[in-house]
Write a protein that holds these residues in place. Structure first.
Motif, PDB file in Angstrom:
ATOM      1  N   SER A 124       0.854  -1.184   0.000  1.00  5.84           N
ATOM      2  CA  SER A 124       0.000   0.000   0.000  1.00  5.84           C
ATOM      3  C   SER A 124       0.889   1.233   0.000  1.00  5.84           C
ATOM      4  CB  SER A 124      -0.909  -0.014   1.221  1.00  5.84           C
ATOM      5  OG  SER A 124      -1.757   1.093   1.210  1.00  5.84           O
ATOM      6  N   GLU A 167      -2.907   5.801  -1.537  1.00  9.56           N
ATOM      7  CA  GLU A 167      -4.179   5.173  -1.890  1.00  9.56           C
ATOM      8  C   GLU A 167      -3.990   3.954  -2.805  1.00  9.56           C
ATOM      9  OE1 GLU A 167      -7.321   6.037  -0.757  1.00  9.56           O
ATOM     10  OE2 GLU A 167      -6.107   7.263   0.602  1.00  9.56           O
ATOM     11  N   LYS A 186      -2.948   0.395  -4.111  1.00 10.46           N
ATOM     12  CA  LYS A 186      -2.693  -0.937  -3.576  1.00 10.46           C
ATOM     13  C   LYS A 186      -2.220  -1.820  -4.724  1.00 10.46           C
ATOM     14  CE  LYS A 186      -4.964  -0.119   0.458  1.00 10.46           C
ATOM     15  NZ  LYS A 186      -5.324   1.272   0.337  1.00 10.46           N
ATOM     16  N   ASN A 221      -6.280  -1.418  -7.448  1.00  7.07           N
ATOM     17  CA  ASN A 221      -7.282  -0.361  -7.566  1.00  7.07           C
ATOM     18  C   ASN A 221      -7.974  -0.375  -8.928  1.00  7.07           C
ATOM     19  OD1 ASN A 221      -5.223   0.329  -5.569  1.00  7.07           O
ATOM     20  ND2 ASN A 221      -6.380   2.218  -5.268  1.00  7.07           N
ATOM     21  N   SER A 223      -9.714  -0.866  -2.598  1.00  3.03           N
ATOM     22  CA  SER A 223      -9.228   0.372  -1.992  1.00  3.03           C
ATOM     23  C   SER A 223      -9.417   0.362  -0.477  1.00  3.03           C
ATOM     24  CB  SER A 223      -9.925   1.589  -2.605  1.00  3.03           C
ATOM     25  OG  SER A 223     -11.311   1.546  -2.314  1.00  3.03           O
ATOM     26  N   SER A 224     -10.306  -0.502   0.039  1.00  3.66           N
ATOM     27  CA  SER A 224     -10.548  -0.561   1.485  1.00  3.66           C
ATOM     28  C   SER A 224      -9.631  -1.568   2.202  1.00  3.66           C
ATOM     29  CB  SER A 224     -12.016  -0.905   1.756  1.00  3.66           C
ATOM     30  OG  SER A 224     -12.336  -2.183   1.250  1.00  3.66           O
ATOM     31  N   LEU A 225      -8.680  -2.161   1.479  1.00  2.00           N
ATOM     32  CA  LEU A 225      -7.727  -3.091   2.110  1.00  2.00           C
ATOM     33  C   LEU A 225      -6.927  -2.382   3.187  1.00  2.00           C
ATOM     34  CD1 LEU A 225      -6.138  -4.986  -0.904  1.00  2.00           C
ATOM     35  CD2 LEU A 225      -7.232  -6.073   1.050  1.00  2.00           C
ATOM     36  N   LYS A 226      -6.719  -3.070   4.327  1.00  2.00           N
ATOM     37  CA  LYS A 226      -5.894  -2.511   5.386  1.00  2.00           C
ATOM     38  C   LYS A 226      -5.008  -3.616   5.974  1.00  2.00           C
ATOM     39  CE  LYS A 226      -9.741  -2.860   8.638  1.00  2.00           C
ATOM     40  NZ  LYS A 226     -10.453  -3.788   7.792  1.00  2.00           N
ATOM     41  N   GLN A 227      -4.001  -3.192   6.728  1.00  2.00           N
ATOM     42  CA  GLN A 227      -3.064  -4.136   7.348  1.00  2.00           C
ATOM     43  C   GLN A 227      -3.844  -5.244   8.054  1.00  2.00           C
ATOM     44  OE1 GLN A 227       0.302  -3.497   6.975  1.00  2.00           O
ATOM     45  NE2 GLN A 227       0.723  -5.498   7.833  1.00  2.00           N
ATOM     46  N   ASP A 240      -5.585  -7.589   6.496  1.00  2.00           N
ATOM     47  CA  ASP A 240      -6.533  -8.185   5.548  1.00  2.00           C
ATOM     48  C   ASP A 240      -5.838  -9.229   4.678  1.00  2.00           C
ATOM     49  OD1 ASP A 240      -8.741  -6.743   6.381  1.00  2.00           O
ATOM     50  OD2 ASP A 240      -8.491  -5.169   4.871  1.00  2.00           O
ATOM     51  N   PHE A 285      -0.216  -8.678   3.552  1.00  2.00           N
ATOM     52  CA  PHE A 285       0.743  -7.575   3.663  1.00  2.00           C
ATOM     53  C   PHE A 285       2.114  -8.097   4.073  1.00  2.00           C
ATOM     54  CE2 PHE A 285      -3.123  -5.124   3.597  1.00  2.00           C
ATOM     55  CZ  PHE A 285      -2.769  -3.953   2.949  1.00  2.00           C
TER      56      PHE A 285
END
Length: 153
Positions: free
Chosen positions: A12, A15, A17, A83, A95-99, A101, A149
Motif C-alpha cells: 500500500s 491510496e 494498492k 485499484n 481500496s478498502s484493504l488494510k493491514q 486483511d 501484507f
C-alpha cells in the motif's frame, strides 16, 4: 484445467494498492506463463482475486503432462494494481484493504474460460475456497492461495 497454490505480498503506497503474486507451477519446456485476465471476485465477507493463467508462445496443454519440478514462479514482472479491478456483484473494493486483511487468490488454468457473470458468481460465492466444479477432471494442487501484507517466502 487445474488449480495451483499461490501466495503474495500486498503493498500500500498512499491510496494505491498493488500485489506481487507467486504461483507454484511446473517449469515449462517452451513458452512462458501469463495471467491474461484478473477479476475482483470479492464478496461482502472476503476479498477475492481470480487470475486466468495461460501459456504464451507454447502449448496450452494439461500441466500434469509436464514432468518438471514445481517452483514458486512470479508470473508477472510488474506488481498488479488492485485499484484498477472493479468488484463484481456488489463485492468489496480493494481500496478498502488494510493491514491484516487477506486476499483469497485463485489461479485458474483453462483457455475455455470466458469470464461470464455466471462463472464469476460461482467463484465469488465459493470464497474463501475454490469452487468445486463438476467439470474439474484433474486433481487440484492446493486450494487457491492467500495474498497478505506480510507476503510469502
Amino acid at each position: 484445467m487445474k488449480v495451483y497454490q499461490s501466495c503474495g505480498k500486498i503493498v500500500s503506497i498512499g491510496e494505491m494498492k498493488t500485489v506481487e503474486i507467486k504461483t507454484v507451477l511446473p517449469e515449462l519446456p517452451e513458452g512462458k506463463y501469463k495471467y491474461v485476465k484478473y477479476y475482483n471476485i470479492s464478496s461482502k465477507d472476503y476479498f477475492g482475486l481470480l487470475g486466468i493463467l495461460l501459456i504464451e508462445n507454447g502449448v496450452n496443454k494439461d500441466l500434469n503432462d509436464f514432468d518438471a519440478p514445481l517452483n514458486k514462479i512470479k508470473v508477472e514482472e510488474q506488481p498488479l494494481k488492485l485499484n484498477d479491478l472493479l468488484p463484481i456483484n456488489g463485492g468489496k473494493d480493494f481500496s478498502s484493504l488494510k493491514q491484516g486483511d487477506v486476499i483469497h487468490f485463485m489461479c485458474f488454468h483453462d483457455e475455455r474460460f470466458n469470464g461470464s457473470d455466471k462463472e464469476l458468481k460461482v467463484f465469488q460465492e465459493s470464497l474463501p475456497k475454490f469452487p468445486d466444479f463438476d467439470l474439474i477432471e484433474e486433481p487440484k494442487v492446493g486450494n487457491g492461495g492467500v495474498l497478505t501484507f506480510e507476503g510469502c517466502m
